[in-house]
Design a protein around this motif. Structure first.
Motif, mmCIF file in Angstrom:
data_model
loop_
_atom_site.group_PDB
_atom_site.id
_atom_site.type_symbol
_atom_site.label_atom_id
_atom_site.label_comp_id
_atom_site.label_asym_id
_atom_site.label_seq_id
_atom_site.Cartn_x
_atom_site.Cartn_y
_atom_site.Cartn_z
ATOM 1 N N UNK A 85 8.034 0.845 -7.719
ATOM 2 C CA UNK A 85 7.409 -0.353 -7.190
ATOM 3 C C UNK A 85 8.404 -1.347 -6.591
ATOM 4 N N UNK A 86 9.721 -1.056 -6.606
ATOM 5 C CA UNK A 86 10.685 -1.870 -5.869
ATOM 6 C C UNK A 86 10.556 -1.504 -4.398
ATOM 7 N N UNK A 101 4.782 3.831 -5.461
ATOM 8 C CA UNK A 101 3.855 3.233 -6.418
ATOM 9 C C UNK A 101 3.769 4.144 -7.641
ATOM 10 N N UNK A 102 4.336 3.692 -8.751
ATOM 11 C CA UNK A 102 4.388 4.545 -9.946
ATOM 12 C C UNK A 102 3.014 4.747 -10.583
ATOM 13 N N UNK A 106 2.036 7.592 -5.381
ATOM 14 C CA UNK A 106 2.104 7.595 -3.923
ATOM 15 C C UNK A 106 3.354 6.883 -3.426
ATOM 16 N N UNK A 107 3.909 7.369 -2.339
ATOM 17 C CA UNK A 107 4.964 6.675 -1.619
ATOM 18 C C UNK A 107 4.321 6.094 -0.372
ATOM 19 N N UNK A 108 4.586 4.807 -0.113
ATOM 20 C CA UNK A 108 3.827 4.081 0.896
ATOM 21 C C UNK A 108 4.755 3.458 1.930
#
Length: 188
Positions: A85-86, A101-102, A106-108
């Motif tokens: 989330x960093x 996003x843990x 998902x990777x956004x």
């Protein structure tokens, strides 16, 4: 035998400096081994503004709490590790964010201010982690969509080429249609 320097004591046999107060060194200090600072390292500003540490600072680990501001280019010669989330944030208005996003895995990549997210390249490929094709776009050439790594839909200079079975809810043909094989029509 000990030698006093201000509030510091140099112990000759172990070559340690034990400081109970403030020591001031004028000129260049050279340390042939590690320098350990148990508290905060303060570097007085030479320009009246930002802290100046030198032109070339080499360190194994640098831990900074709070905001760090870099002017000019910054070069990293290894990975930049961010926690869950960093975010990497770009733009004056934090226009673009990249993060993992843990909570959902998902990777956004997210454009946040209502503009367009534009990806540019001579060719654009979207692939799985195992290099399975999803999409291929070639500059001045075809755009191809894949199903299970097999090309199914291609743009051509004349239109489109569909490989396999085609289903449509409504088909409106505005010009000549050519059929090269059998045509099956339902009851209607």
């Amino acid at each position: 035998m000990a030698i006093k320097i201000s509030n510091s004591t140099i112990v000759d046999d172990s070559r340690n400096i034990v400081d109970a107060g403030i020591s001031t060194f004028v000129g260049v200090g050279t340390f042939q081994n590690d320098l350990y600072v148990g508290g905060t390292l303060h570097a007085p500003s030479l320009t009246g503004g930002a802290t100046f540490i030198g032109d070339d600072v080499t360190t194994r680990n640098l831990s900074v709490s709070g905001v760090s501001t870099f002017q000019g280019n910054v070069t990293f010669q290894g990975n930049v590790d961010l926690g869950d989330n960093d975010k990497l944030i770009f733009g004056d208005d934090d226009d673009l964010e990249i993060f993992h996003n843990s909570s959902n895995g998902n990777t956004i990549i997210q454009e946040t201010t209502g503009g367009n997210l534009v990806v540019r390249g001579s060719n654009l490929y979207l692939e799985s982690a195992d290099y399975e094709n999803f999409f291929r776009g070639v500059a001045n050439g075809a755009v191809t969509l894949y199903y299970d790594n097999v090309a199914k839909f291609d743009t051509t200079a004349d239109g489109i080429d569909v490989t396999g079975h085609t289903e449509t809810d409504t088909l409106n043909v505005s010009s000549t249609s050519t059929f090269q094989s059998h045509v099956s029509l339902g009851d209607d």
